[in-house]
Design an enzyme around this catalytic site. Structure first.
Site, PDB file in Angstrom:
ATOM      1  CB  CYS A 158       8.911 -10.891   6.904  1.00 21.62           C
ATOM      2  SG  CYS A 158       9.503 -12.003   5.601  1.00 21.62           S
ATOM      3  CG  HIS A 215       4.561  -7.481  -3.596  1.00 18.20           C
ATOM      4  ND1 HIS A 215       5.907  -7.319  -3.353  1.00 18.20           N
ATOM      5  CD2 HIS A 215       4.180  -6.380  -4.284  1.00 18.20           C
ATOM      6  CE1 HIS A 215       6.314  -6.164  -3.870  1.00 18.20           C
ATOM      7  NE2 HIS A 215       5.284  -5.584  -4.457  1.00 18.20           N
TER       8      HIS A 215
HETATM    9  P1  AMP Z   1       5.902  -2.636  -5.396  1.00 14.56           P
HETATM   10  O1  AMP Z   1       6.128  -1.196  -5.721  1.00 14.56           O
HETATM   11  O2  AMP Z   1       5.456  -3.480  -6.537  1.00 14.56           O
HETATM   12  O3  AMP Z   1       7.106  -3.224  -4.670  1.00 14.56           O
HETATM   13  O4  AMP Z   1       4.672  -2.670  -4.389  1.00 14.56           O
HETATM   14  C1  AMP Z   1       4.783  -2.426  -3.025  1.00 14.56           C
HETATM   15  C2  AMP Z   1       3.423  -2.021  -2.565  1.00 14.56           C
HETATM   16  O5  AMP Z   1       3.388  -2.115  -1.146  1.00 14.56           O
HETATM   17  C3  AMP Z   1       3.039  -0.593  -2.910  1.00 14.56           C
HETATM   18  O6  AMP Z   1       1.864  -0.591  -3.720  1.00 14.56           O
HETATM   19  C4  AMP Z   1       2.802   0.056  -1.553  1.00 14.56           C
HETATM   20  O7  AMP Z   1       1.731   0.975  -1.540  1.00 14.56           O
HETATM   21  C5  AMP Z   1       2.529  -1.136  -0.674  1.00 14.56           C
HETATM   22  N1  AMP Z   1       2.803  -0.959   0.739  1.00 14.56           N
HETATM   23  C6  AMP Z   1       3.903  -0.400   1.310  1.00 14.56           C
HETATM   24  N2  AMP Z   1       3.812  -0.430   2.651  1.00 14.56           N
HETATM   25  C7  AMP Z   1       2.630  -1.015   2.945  1.00 14.56           C
HETATM   26  C8  AMP Z   1       1.945  -1.346   4.152  1.00 14.56           C
HETATM   27  N3  AMP Z   1       2.470  -1.062   5.367  1.00 14.56           N
HETATM   28  N4  AMP Z   1       0.726  -1.923   4.084  1.00 14.56           N
HETATM   29  C9  AMP Z   1       0.178  -2.211   2.869  1.00 14.56           C
HETATM   30  N5  AMP Z   1       0.777  -1.952   1.694  1.00 14.56           N
HETATM   31  C10 AMP Z   1       1.978  -1.354   1.719  1.00 14.56           C
HETATM   32 ZN    ZN Z   2       9.874 -10.856   3.676  1.00 15.00          ZN
END
Ligand code: AMP
Ligand code: ZN
Length: 113
Positions: A7, A99
């Site tokens: 968010c 996501h």
């Molecule tokens: P999940 O493990 O499926 O919840 O995926 C979360 C994803 O968010 C992971 O692949 C992380 O590398 C990614 N992530 C975490 N923080 C950030 C950020 N600030 N910008 C872009 N991606 C992120």
């Molecule tokens: Zn959110």
């Protein structure tokens, strides 16, 4: 949700490498890419995970799956890509804002679990 990382990214409070935005959807590059192309596509509205999708809010999921092939085309993923959404702790979900990962740019491993 001011305490939600995605968010805050959508609101522009935390920088991201944006690849797409419309009224319902935001997409940006994953900060720790698992493949040459690794993009996250998220609803602008906070939905915690796949289990939070309902008949009332699911229009955004249709939009997300309309946008995904457009992004894939723009990224040159003509030989294929994977779409993944981790739901809950057993799936390893780390960010509790729905996501969809787009992964591509290489031959991906076949393991599903
Ligand atoms: P999940 O493990 O499926 O919840 O995926 C979360 C994803 O968010 C992971 O692949 C992380 O590398 C990614 N992530 C975490 N923080 C950030 C950020 N600030 N910008 C872009 N991606 C992120
Ligand atoms: Zn959110």
């Amino acid at each position: 949700m001011s305490d939600c990382l995605f968010c805050r990214i959508i609101a522009g409070e935390i920088p991201s490498a944006k690849v797409y935005e419309d009224d319902l959807v935001f997409a940006f590059r994953d900060i720790a890419p698992q493949a040459p192309t690794h993009i996250l596509v998220v609803p602008k509205a906070h939905i915690p995970d796949c289990s939070g999708i309902t008949r009332e809010n699911s229009a955004v999921v249709s939009r997300i799956f309309t946008v995904i092939p457009e992004i894939a085309r723009a990224e040159g993923l003509e030989t294929g890509y994977r779409v993944v959404s981790n739901c809950g702790p057993d799936a390893g979900q780390t960010v509790k804002h729905l996501h969809f990962h787009i992964l591509g740019g290489k031959q991906l491993a076949l393991e599903m679990a």
